[in-house]
Design a protein around this motif. Sequence first.
Motif, short mmCIF file in Angstrom:
data_model
loop_
_atom_site.label_atom_id
_atom_site.label_comp_id
_atom_site.label_asym_id
_atom_site.label_seq_id
_atom_site.Cartn_x
_atom_site.Cartn_y
_atom_site.Cartn_z
N LEU A 28 0.82 -1.21 0.00
CA LEU A 28 0.00 0.00 0.00
C LEU A 28 0.86 1.26 0.00
O LEU A 28 0.52 2.26 -0.63
CB LEU A 28 -0.93 0.00 1.21
N SER A 29 1.99 1.21 0.71
CA SER A 29 2.84 2.39 0.81
C SER A 29 3.67 2.63 -0.44
O SER A 29 4.23 3.71 -0.63
CB SER A 29 3.77 2.27 2.02
N SER A 30 3.77 1.61 -1.31
CA SER A 30 4.59 1.76 -2.52
C SER A 30 3.89 2.53 -3.62
O SER A 30 4.48 2.81 -4.65
CB SER A 30 5.00 0.38 -3.04
N GLY A 31 2.63 2.87 -3.42
CA GLY A 31 1.92 3.66 -4.41
C GLY A 31 0.53 3.11 -4.67
O GLY A 31 0.23 1.96 -4.35
N GLN A 32 -0.32 3.93 -5.27
CA GLN A 32 -1.68 3.52 -5.54
C GLN A 32 -1.74 2.58 -6.73
O GLN A 32 -0.90 2.62 -7.63
CB GLN A 32 -2.56 4.75 -5.82
N ALA A 33 -2.75 1.73 -6.72
CA ALA A 33 -3.00 0.83 -7.85
C ALA A 33 -4.40 1.11 -8.37
O ALA A 33 -5.33 1.38 -7.60
CB ALA A 33 -2.90 -0.63 -7.41
N ASP A 34 -4.55 1.10 -9.68
CA ASP A 34 -5.85 1.35 -10.30
C ASP A 34 -6.49 0.04 -10.74
O ASP A 34 -5.83 -0.82 -11.32
CB ASP A 34 -5.69 2.25 -11.53
N ALA A 35 -7.75 -0.12 -10.41
CA ALA A 35 -8.51 -1.30 -10.84
C ALA A 35 -9.62 -0.84 -11.78
O ALA A 35 -10.33 0.12 -11.50
CB ALA A 35 -9.12 -2.01 -9.63
N TYR A 36 -9.73 -1.52 -12.92
CA TYR A 36 -10.72 -1.14 -13.92
C TYR A 36 -11.76 -2.24 -14.05
O TYR A 36 -11.45 -3.42 -14.01
CB TYR A 36 -10.04 -0.93 -15.28
N GLN A 37 -12.99 -1.82 -14.21
CA GLN A 37 -14.09 -2.76 -14.39
C GLN A 37 -15.06 -2.20 -15.41
O GLN A 37 -15.34 -0.99 -15.41
CB GLN A 37 -14.81 -2.97 -13.05
N TRP A 38 -15.53 -3.07 -16.30
CA TRP A 38 -16.49 -2.61 -17.28
C TRP A 38 -17.45 -3.76 -17.61
O TRP A 38 -17.14 -4.92 -17.38
CB TRP A 38 -15.81 -2.09 -18.54
N ILE A 39 -18.61 -3.41 -18.14
CA ILE A 39 -19.60 -4.42 -18.53
C ILE A 39 -19.22 -4.92 -19.91
O ILE A 39 -19.31 -4.18 -20.89
CB ILE A 39 -21.02 -3.83 -18.53
N GLY A 40 -18.82 -6.17 -19.99
CA GLY A 40 -18.36 -6.72 -21.26
C GLY A 40 -19.47 -7.33 -22.09
O GLY A 40 -19.43 -7.29 -23.31
N HIS A 41 -20.49 -7.91 -21.42
CA HIS A 41 -21.56 -8.61 -22.12
C HIS A 41 -22.87 -8.38 -21.38
O HIS A 41 -22.87 -8.23 -20.15
CB HIS A 41 -21.27 -10.11 -22.17
N PRO A 42 -24.00 -8.38 -22.11
CA PRO A 42 -25.29 -8.25 -21.43
C PRO A 42 -25.64 -9.48 -20.61
O PRO A 42 -26.41 -9.40 -19.66
CB PRO A 42 -26.28 -8.06 -22.60
N MET A 43 -25.06 -10.64 -21.01
CA MET A 43 -25.25 -11.87 -20.26
C MET A 43 -23.91 -12.29 -19.64
O MET A 43 -22.88 -11.70 -19.94
CB MET A 43 -25.78 -12.99 -21.17
N ARG A 44 -23.96 -13.31 -18.84
CA ARG A 44 -22.75 -13.78 -18.17
C ARG A 44 -21.72 -14.30 -19.18
O ARG A 44 -22.03 -15.10 -20.06
CB ARG A 44 -23.12 -14.90 -17.20
N ALA A 45 -20.48 -13.85 -19.06
CA ALA A 45 -19.36 -14.37 -19.84
C ALA A 45 -18.52 -15.26 -18.92
O ALA A 45 -18.11 -14.82 -17.86
CB ALA A 45 -18.51 -13.24 -20.41
N THR A 46 -18.29 -16.49 -19.35
CA THR A 46 -17.65 -17.46 -18.46
C THR A 46 -16.17 -17.68 -18.75
O THR A 46 -15.50 -18.35 -17.98
CB THR A 46 -18.37 -18.82 -18.56
N LEU A 47 -15.67 -17.15 -19.87
CA LEU A 47 -14.26 -17.35 -20.20
C LEU A 47 -13.60 -16.03 -20.58
O LEU A 47 -14.24 -15.14 -21.14
CB LEU A 47 -14.10 -18.33 -21.36
N CYS A 48 -12.32 -15.95 -20.28
CA CYS A 48 -11.54 -14.75 -20.59
C CYS A 48 -10.13 -15.20 -20.92
O CYS A 48 -9.54 -16.00 -20.21
CB CYS A 48 -11.55 -13.81 -19.39
#
Length: 248
Positions: A37-57
């Motif tokens: 935590l002290s080494s710097g901030q980390a950014d997390a990104y999240q977005w809606i990829g599909h209108p239905m559930r996507a099970t593989l990436c």
Amino acid sequence: MRDLYYKRNPPARGSSSNISVKSYFEALAMDEHASSLSSGQADAYQWIGHPMRATLCRMRGGSILTGVGDKFLRLWSAETCKFMNEYHVPNAKALVDFDFDENKIVGLTSSQICIWRRSEPRSIFQSGGASFNHGLCMSFADPEVVIGCEDGRAFVYDMYSRSCSSIYRLHSSPVTCLTITDDQLILGGSTFGNVAIADQTSGQKLGVLKSAYAPLAIRSLSFNTNSHMVFAGSSAGYAHCWDLRCEL
């Protein structure tokens, strides 16, 4: 970890209690967390990829491909999180697995192989009347696709000649995941918790990797070429590791 604890805390070596060791591990974990935590901030990104559930990436070279759960695949930039392209699954069939490289996307339904160019949304090839049935998983290394099936066999399919070049009996139970190594080895996980190894050069099954822990289905496989290590994840929540130099 225990040796490290005793090295840093010599007086504790003569103690028969594990409480101090457990406390040390907890303190070490907290220190590492605080340090991150002290080494710097980390950014997390999240977005809606599909209108239905996507099970593989899948991620390759800064691109992310998502899908399975609806009737199309979507390609994203890992750097900008921007949408890049969409690929429609032909004949409204459900994909069960897919992978991609810098030029193409290869997808698997239960009985067909589909191939897309990354620059085109429509598929350029669909295998018709393929010799496999009930395909569950796949892995490809140009020019071949290896398909793991419900009956425990793996089919090697040539994408250019559009024919099955070889068949391997890996397991007596369904093949749940596959990976191909640079030296022509096929590794396939099973619902029994084992990993079978076949050699494409000789056409022989070389052996089976077994774990002493919770023999439930192997769900993911990865091979590290530099270390000759095979890593597997099981449905029981375990991560397994074998060194092929010791096993074969």
